[in-house]
Design a protein around this motif. Structure first.
Motif, PDB file in Angstrom:
ATOM      1  N   ARG A  74     -13.691 -42.241  -3.399  1.00 41.72           N
ATOM      2  CA  ARG A  74     -14.021 -41.586  -4.693  1.00 41.72           C
ATOM      3  C   ARG A  74     -14.656 -40.226  -4.466  1.00 41.72           C
ATOM      4  O   ARG A  74     -14.390 -39.275  -5.190  1.00 41.72           O
ATOM      5  CB  ARG A  74     -15.004 -42.469  -5.460  1.00 41.72           C
ATOM      6  CG  ARG A  74     -14.326 -43.364  -6.488  1.00 41.72           C
ATOM      7  CD  ARG A  74     -15.361 -44.053  -7.365  1.00 41.72           C
ATOM      8  NE  ARG A  74     -16.111 -43.139  -8.201  1.00 41.72           N
ATOM      9  CZ  ARG A  74     -17.408 -43.282  -8.508  1.00 41.72           C
ATOM     10  NH1 ARG A  74     -18.108 -44.289  -8.040  1.00 41.72           N
ATOM     11  NH2 ARG A  74     -17.998 -42.423  -9.309  1.00 41.72           N
ATOM     12  N   LEU A  75     -15.512 -40.132  -3.448  1.00 41.74           N
ATOM     13  CA  LEU A  75     -16.222 -38.872  -3.185  1.00 41.74           C
ATOM     14  C   LEU A  75     -15.262 -37.726  -2.862  1.00 41.74           C
ATOM     15  O   LEU A  75     -15.568 -36.565  -3.126  1.00 41.74           O
ATOM     16  CB  LEU A  75     -17.242 -39.085  -2.044  1.00 41.74           C
ATOM     17  CG  LEU A  75     -18.042 -37.879  -1.571  1.00 41.74           C
ATOM     18  CD1 LEU A  75     -18.881 -37.265  -2.701  1.00 41.74           C
ATOM     19  CD2 LEU A  75     -18.953 -38.251  -0.400  1.00 41.74           C
TER      20      LEU A  75
ATOM     21  N   ALA B   9      -8.293 -24.268   0.270  1.00 39.28           N
ATOM     22  CA  ALA B   9      -7.187 -24.524  -0.663  1.00 39.28           C
ATOM     23  C   ALA B   9      -6.009 -23.586  -0.380  1.00 39.28           C
ATOM     24  O   ALA B   9      -4.845 -24.012  -0.364  1.00 39.28           O
ATOM     25  CB  ALA B   9      -7.667 -24.371  -2.103  1.00 39.28           C
ATOM     26  N   GLU B  10      -6.314 -22.318  -0.120  1.00 38.45           N
ATOM     27  CA  GLU B  10      -5.256 -21.336   0.154  1.00 38.45           C
ATOM     28  C   GLU B  10      -4.531 -21.692   1.455  1.00 38.45           C
ATOM     29  O   GLU B  10      -3.299 -21.659   1.531  1.00 38.45           O
ATOM     30  CB  GLU B  10      -5.834 -19.915   0.276  1.00 38.45           C
ATOM     31  CG  GLU B  10      -6.354 -19.339  -1.016  1.00 38.45           C
ATOM     32  CD  GLU B  10      -7.845 -19.645  -1.220  1.00 38.45           C
ATOM     33  OE1 GLU B  10      -8.301 -20.735  -0.813  1.00 38.45           O
ATOM     34  OE2 GLU B  10      -8.531 -18.812  -1.816  1.00 38.45           O
ATOM     35  N   VAL B  11      -5.300 -22.028   2.488  1.00 33.02           N
ATOM     36  CA  VAL B  11      -4.679 -22.364   3.780  1.00 33.02           C
ATOM     37  C   VAL B  11      -3.897 -23.673   3.647  1.00 33.02           C
ATOM     38  O   VAL B  11      -2.800 -23.822   4.196  1.00 33.02           O
ATOM     39  CB  VAL B  11      -5.744 -22.423   4.905  1.00 33.02           C
ATOM     40  CG1 VAL B  11      -5.145 -22.940   6.206  1.00 33.02           C
ATOM     41  CG2 VAL B  11      -6.357 -21.034   5.107  1.00 33.02           C
ATOM     42  N   GLY B  12      -4.437 -24.607   2.871  1.00 34.56           N
ATOM     43  CA  GLY B  12      -3.728 -25.871   2.640  1.00 34.56           C
ATOM     44  C   GLY B  12      -2.385 -25.635   1.965  1.00 34.56           C
ATOM     45  O   GLY B  12      -1.388 -26.299   2.294  1.00 34.56           O
ATOM     46  N   ALA B  13      -2.346 -24.686   1.040  1.00 37.82           N
ATOM     47  CA  ALA B  13      -1.084 -24.383   0.341  1.00 37.82           C
ATOM     48  C   ALA B  13      -0.060 -23.801   1.325  1.00 37.82           C
ATOM     49  O   ALA B  13       1.136 -24.119   1.257  1.00 37.82           O
ATOM     50  CB  ALA B  13      -1.348 -23.418  -0.809  1.00 37.82           C
TER      51      ALA B  13
ATOM     52  N   ALA C 143     -14.740 -31.585   7.058  1.00 36.48           N
ATOM     53  CA  ALA C 143     -15.685 -31.496   5.928  1.00 36.48           C
ATOM     54  C   ALA C 143     -17.062 -32.038   6.318  1.00 36.48           C
ATOM     55  O   ALA C 143     -17.864 -32.383   5.445  1.00 36.48           O
ATOM     56  CB  ALA C 143     -15.126 -32.246   4.723  1.00 36.48           C
ATOM     57  N   ALA C 144     -17.342 -32.089   7.637  1.00 38.60           N
ATOM     58  CA  ALA C 144     -18.616 -32.671   8.102  1.00 38.60           C
ATOM     59  C   ALA C 144     -19.818 -32.006   7.431  1.00 38.60           C
ATOM     60  O   ALA C 144     -20.757 -32.672   7.032  1.00 38.60           O
ATOM     61  CB  ALA C 144     -18.722 -32.544   9.620  1.00 38.60           C
TER      62      ALA C 144
ATOM     63  N   ASP D 179     -12.329 -32.173  -2.498  1.00 42.05           N
ATOM     64  CA  ASP D 179     -11.230 -32.846  -3.192  1.00 42.05           C
ATOM     65  C   ASP D 179      -9.969 -32.654  -2.346  1.00 42.05           C
ATOM     66  O   ASP D 179      -9.466 -31.534  -2.207  1.00 42.05           O
ATOM     67  CB  ASP D 179     -11.071 -32.195  -4.584  1.00 42.05           C
ATOM     68  CG  ASP D 179      -9.955 -32.825  -5.400  1.00 42.05           C
ATOM     69  OD1 ASP D 179      -8.954 -33.278  -4.806  1.00 42.05           O
ATOM     70  OD2 ASP D 179     -10.069 -32.826  -6.637  1.00 42.05           O
ATOM     71  N   VAL D 180      -9.491 -33.749  -1.760  1.00 42.02           N
ATOM     72  CA  VAL D 180      -8.355 -33.634  -0.831  1.00 42.02           C
ATOM     73  C   VAL D 180      -7.084 -33.142  -1.538  1.00 42.02           C
ATOM     74  O   VAL D 180      -6.236 -32.515  -0.894  1.00 42.02           O
ATOM     75  CB  VAL D 180      -8.067 -34.970  -0.102  1.00 42.02           C
ATOM     76  CG1 VAL D 180      -9.164 -35.280   0.897  1.00 42.02           C
ATOM     77  CG2 VAL D 180      -7.858 -36.127  -1.068  1.00 42.02           C
TER      78      VAL D 180
END
Ligand SMILES: Cc1ncc(COP(=O)(O)O)c(C=O)c1O
Length: 372
Positions: free
Chosen positions: A54-55, A158-162, A175-176, A185-186
């Protein structure tokens, strides 16, 4: 004692300890036993898995418990490398990563798996366009930390993930440091793999988790029996997993109450008010963890200044012995000159930090800087 080193580790929240205690006392059943001693332990572990999911906006079966952030990142990186050697043999990361990411990548060179390390700007932030330029036909993984541990800079995940998603490349996020301090938010990040470290999140040391997106295949890291949905062998650490679950619940509640950057900003304003241009900020001025204040006192050695702050726990990125101060690898990678890097101290505030503690530290710091 004034503890301002919450990026190094956090105390275990009393509610987390209380949630764990039954599993260190009477509830000793093996969660894999289907009898009356095993079943409640299994239920508690699965409930903890749901809270962790959930987190980060994931599904419970996408969460595997690990021994911490380092294991999670080792598993993500080595597991991606060995999942299918035909997919490719090149990875990308950035210069200010934690050794938990750089170490596995360096080790993989022994197996012919290479990596490109992309540089960062003076705030410690990578330009997503430079990551895109580093992509090769054989790139299988991009690994990027969400928040840099020394300076707190938030990376453009988010940009690199895209970019990774559009190229069909796996994307791992460490995300440590960010989890519990800023929203994670994955889905928003397009993360396929994400590392979690319990002891940065008011859970004990020795517990963490790896998020593995449904459908993403990575190799096992710890081989054994079929625990953790057949992904990680070894009888589950029930007490620690339950602790991480409770810490995740507390983090959800904490984050719902705002961004919590007031104390960090108050600390910086007070320092500036008393020290003016004798103190400079390291890291991104706005895109930064609400916990982190990394500052330099040019002309001083951070470690020597810290030694004068009686009872204050903070850290210097620099490994220094008198007369032999080494600038932090991270500050150097950000292009910060040697004098400023040697004069750096990282203060990191946490949930228990008070204004009174900050006032006391600013007073000691001002005396130490002005007197030397
Ligand atoms: C960014 C980052 N990644 C990974 C880790 C390693 O986590 P752990 O201490 O749980 O192995 C840390 C801890 O310092 C960290 O700050």
């Amino acid at each position: 004692m004034i503890y301002l080193d919450y990026n190094a580790t956090t105390p275990t929240d009393p509610a987390v300890t209380n949630a764990m205690l039954p599993f260190l006392r009477g509830q000793y059943g093996n969660p894999n036993s289907s009898h009356a001693m095993g079943r409640p332990v299994r239920e508690a572990i699965e409930s903890a898995r749901t809270s962790v999911a959930r987190l980060i906006n994931a599904k419970p079966d996408e969460i595997s418990f690990t021994s911490g952030g380092t294991e999670a990142s080792n598993w993500a990186i080595k597991g991606a490398a060995f999942a299918d050697r035909r997919r490719g043999d090149h990875m990308i990361t950035i210069s200010v990563e934690h050794p938990a990411t750089l170490g596995p990548m360096q080790w993989l060179e022994k197996f012919g798996i290479s990596h490109t390390i992309v540089g960062v700007d003076q705030h410690g932030r990578v330009d997503p366009a430079q990551i895109e330029t580093a992509v090769q036909d054989n790139t299988i993984l991009i690994s990027l930390m969400h928040a840099q541990n020394e300076v707190g800079t938030l990376e453009p995940v988010a940009e690199v993930g895209a970019i990774a998603r559009s190229r069909g490349i796996l994307f791992h996020v460490d995300a440590a440091q960010s989890l519990g301090k800023v929203p994670v938010d994955v889905e928003a990040m397009n993360a396929d793999l994400l590392s979690i470290a319990g002891h940065k999140l008011y859970a004990p040391k020795g517990i963490g988790a790896l998020y593995i997106r449904s459908g993403v295949e990575i190799d096992k890291f710890i081989h054994g029996a079929g625990q953790e949905h057949g992904r990680r062998g070894g009888t589950e650490n029930a007490a620690m997993s339950v602790g991480l679950g409770k810490a995740a619940e507390l983090a959800i509640e904490y984050l719902s109450k705002g961004s919590h950057s007031e104390l960090r900003d108050y600390f910086w304003q007070q320092m500036q008010a008393t020290l003016g241009n004798r103190v400079v900020l390291n890291g991104h001025p706005t895109e930064r963890l609400p916990s982190t204040l990394n500052v330099s006192f040019p002309g001083h050695v951070g470690g020597n200044l810290l030694a004068k702050l009686d009872g204050v726990c903070a850290s210097t990125g620099a490994a220094c012995h008198s007369g032999d101060a080494k600038p932090s690898r991270v500050l150097t990678a950000m292009g910060i000159d040697r004098e400023r890097a040697i004069g750096a101290i990282r203060f990191s505030v946490g949930r228990p930090t008070t204004r009174e503690e900050i006032d006391a530290v600013v007073k000691m710091l001002t005396q130490a800087v002005i007197a030397t």
